[in-house]
Design a protein around this motif. Sequence first.
Motif, PDB file in Angstrom:
ATOM      1  N   ARG A 234       0.843  -1.194   0.000  1.00 59.09           N
ATOM      2  CA  ARG A 234       0.000   0.000   0.000  1.00 59.09           C
ATOM      3  C   ARG A 234       0.876   1.242   0.000  1.00 59.09           C
ATOM      4  O   ARG A 234       1.910   1.289   0.679  1.00 59.09           O
ATOM      5  N   LYS A 235       0.448   2.254  -0.742  1.00 63.58           N
ATOM      6  CA  LYS A 235       1.117   3.552  -0.675  1.00 63.58           C
ATOM      7  C   LYS A 235       0.656   4.253   0.585  1.00 63.58           C
ATOM      8  O   LYS A 235      -0.541   4.433   0.815  1.00 63.58           O
ATOM      9  N   ASP A 236       1.609   4.641   1.404  1.00 61.00           N
ATOM     10  CA  ASP A 236       1.276   5.108   2.747  1.00 61.00           C
ATOM     11  C   ASP A 236       0.610   6.479   2.737  1.00 61.00           C
ATOM     12  O   ASP A 236       1.064   7.382   2.026  1.00 61.00           O
ATOM     13  N   PRO A 237      -0.459   6.677   3.522  1.00 66.72           N
ATOM     14  CA  PRO A 237      -1.165   7.960   3.526  1.00 66.72           C
ATOM     15  C   PRO A 237      -0.423   9.082   4.239  1.00 66.72           C
ATOM     16  O   PRO A 237      -0.752  10.254   4.031  1.00 66.72           O
ATOM     17  N   LEU A 238       0.558   8.754   5.075  1.00 67.56           N
ATOM     18  CA  LEU A 238       1.274   9.792   5.807  1.00 67.56           C
ATOM     19  C   LEU A 238       2.670  10.066   5.261  1.00 67.56           C
ATOM     20  O   LEU A 238       3.172  11.184   5.376  1.00 67.56           O
ATOM     21  N   ARG A 239       3.302   9.072   4.684  1.00 70.99           N
ATOM     22  CA  ARG A 239       4.676   9.255   4.200  1.00 70.99           C
ATOM     23  C   ARG A 239       4.792   9.228   2.694  1.00 70.99           C
ATOM     24  O   ARG A 239       5.856   9.545   2.146  1.00 70.99           O
ATOM     25  N   GLY A 240       3.753   8.821   1.989  1.00 69.59           N
ATOM     26  CA  GLY A 240       3.780   8.859   0.538  1.00 69.59           C
ATOM     27  C   GLY A 240       4.689   7.839  -0.105  1.00 69.59           C
ATOM     28  O   GLY A 240       5.006   7.947  -1.300  1.00 69.59           O
ATOM     29  N   GLU A 241       5.145   6.830   0.625  1.00 69.96           N
ATOM     30  CA  GLU A 241       5.969   5.770   0.054  1.00 69.96           C
ATOM     31  C   GLU A 241       5.248   4.437   0.193  1.00 69.96           C
ATOM     32  O   GLU A 241       4.264   4.314   0.921  1.00 69.96           O
ATOM     33  N   TRP A 242       5.763   3.436  -0.496  1.00 63.45           N
ATOM     34  CA  TRP A 242       5.137   2.125  -0.453  1.00 63.45           C
ATOM     35  C   TRP A 242       5.522   1.380   0.825  1.00 63.45           C
ATOM     36  O   TRP A 242       6.649   1.487   1.304  1.00 63.45           O
ATOM     37  N   THR A 243       4.564   0.662   1.351  1.00 65.45           N
ATOM     38  CA  THR A 243       4.773  -0.111   2.568  1.00 65.45           C
ATOM     39  C   THR A 243       4.274  -1.533   2.376  1.00 65.45           C
ATOM     40  O   THR A 243       3.372  -1.800   1.568  1.00 65.45           O
ATOM     41  N   ALA A 244       4.858  -2.434   3.148  1.00 66.32           N
ATOM     42  CA  ALA A 244       4.439  -3.838   3.185  1.00 66.32           C
ATOM     43  C   ALA A 244       3.918  -4.153   4.579  1.00 66.32           C
ATOM     44  O   ALA A 244       4.176  -3.415   5.533  1.00 66.32           O
TER      45      ALA A 244
END
Length: 422
Positions: A234-244
């Motif tokens: 998911r693209k993170d809503p707070l940091r704008g990067e992809w997360t697993a």
Amino acid sequence: MSNTNRTYDLVVWGATGVAGRLVAEYLTEQYTSDDLSLALGGRDETRLGELEATLVTHRSGWEELPVVIGDATEPESLRAIAEDTRVVCTTVGPYTTYGTPLVEACVSAGTDYCDLTGEVNWVREMIDRYHDDAVDAGARIVHSCGFDSIPADLATLLAQSYAIDEFGTPCDLVRIYLEDGRGGVSGGTMSSVVEVFRAASTDPLARQTLRNPYSLAPPGERDGVDPGAQSLPRKDPLRGEWTAPSPMAVVNERVIRRSNALLEYPWGREFECTEVAPVGPGLVGMMGASAVTAGLGLTTGALAFGPTREALRRFAFPEPGEGPTREEIENGYFRICVLGRGTATDGPFVVESRISADRDPGYGATAKMLSEAAMCLVNEDIDSPLAGGILTPAAAIGGPLADGLRRAGLMVEVSERVPDQT
């Protein structure tokens, strides 16, 4: 017997194991017999005596360290130990197999207790069986006082306390980022992981505990708006990067929700928390998050299936009693970041808290975290309205635990962030 009128302040139970020895070493290095009446506990008197001799020889301020002997299969021996100390600090797992008699003994004796468990199925069992009795006895039973789950639980508390103090309102969303880390694993840790999956394969309550995001909340409050752990990239809503997904989310998120419930919902009943592993921005980040997610899924699937779980236990995982080398422990590290988002009367805000250490997260840093949690209990260095029960680190101890971690050399920070990343 009054809890304040005991022979010992603290017993390290399982002192000759990998984690227990690190706890004993840290306590005798950081404190002296003038600060602390400490005893080493376990089953093997010979090994305990050897450890005692080593510690006394290499530590100033310690002329002797008493040894107490007990066995999880002999509840009366554990009861005698619990009645003779103010706090028991245990590293003996899997807790599903070995932990219950010691919890029962501490509750019966009104003795405070802390451990390292990440076995949420067992924590749920302890809540259902012993919480009310622990409240009545004034016994603080504090689970998950290591890498599971002090960094996530305490960093969330610090972020929320800062938000309430500075903006007059809590964060409605908190995201925990397992930013980086390096360390070894031990046979004891992997035995605990295997035990969780084994229990889930045979016990409907254990399966329900792993499925329900609110499974560690008090009875009658085991539902809510939080959808639970992230399961896909998911693209993170707070940091704008992809997360697993984070492999620790199944434990840490439930502990945090229990903290909120135990403290009577200072963060609101609509509060949501998610722990993730940040990977990076752009296409590379998306591909990396997908790879991490796939690997975690394969591992989880293998552990969920009996034959592959047994094969991993026998051929891939270290044996109980085996652990990381001293070099691995000293060269390890971790970094945890928490971002909390809220809305005050003058607009949105973001609060950031961080906890990091320059030791292996599962052993070197965990030994410090568990030790300082135990010392907060010993010294009554606590900011909590709760005098007993099956508790979490944040709910049982609160802010003073951050000071303990700083004394141990961990970095603990909290501040406001510019809300342009929301």
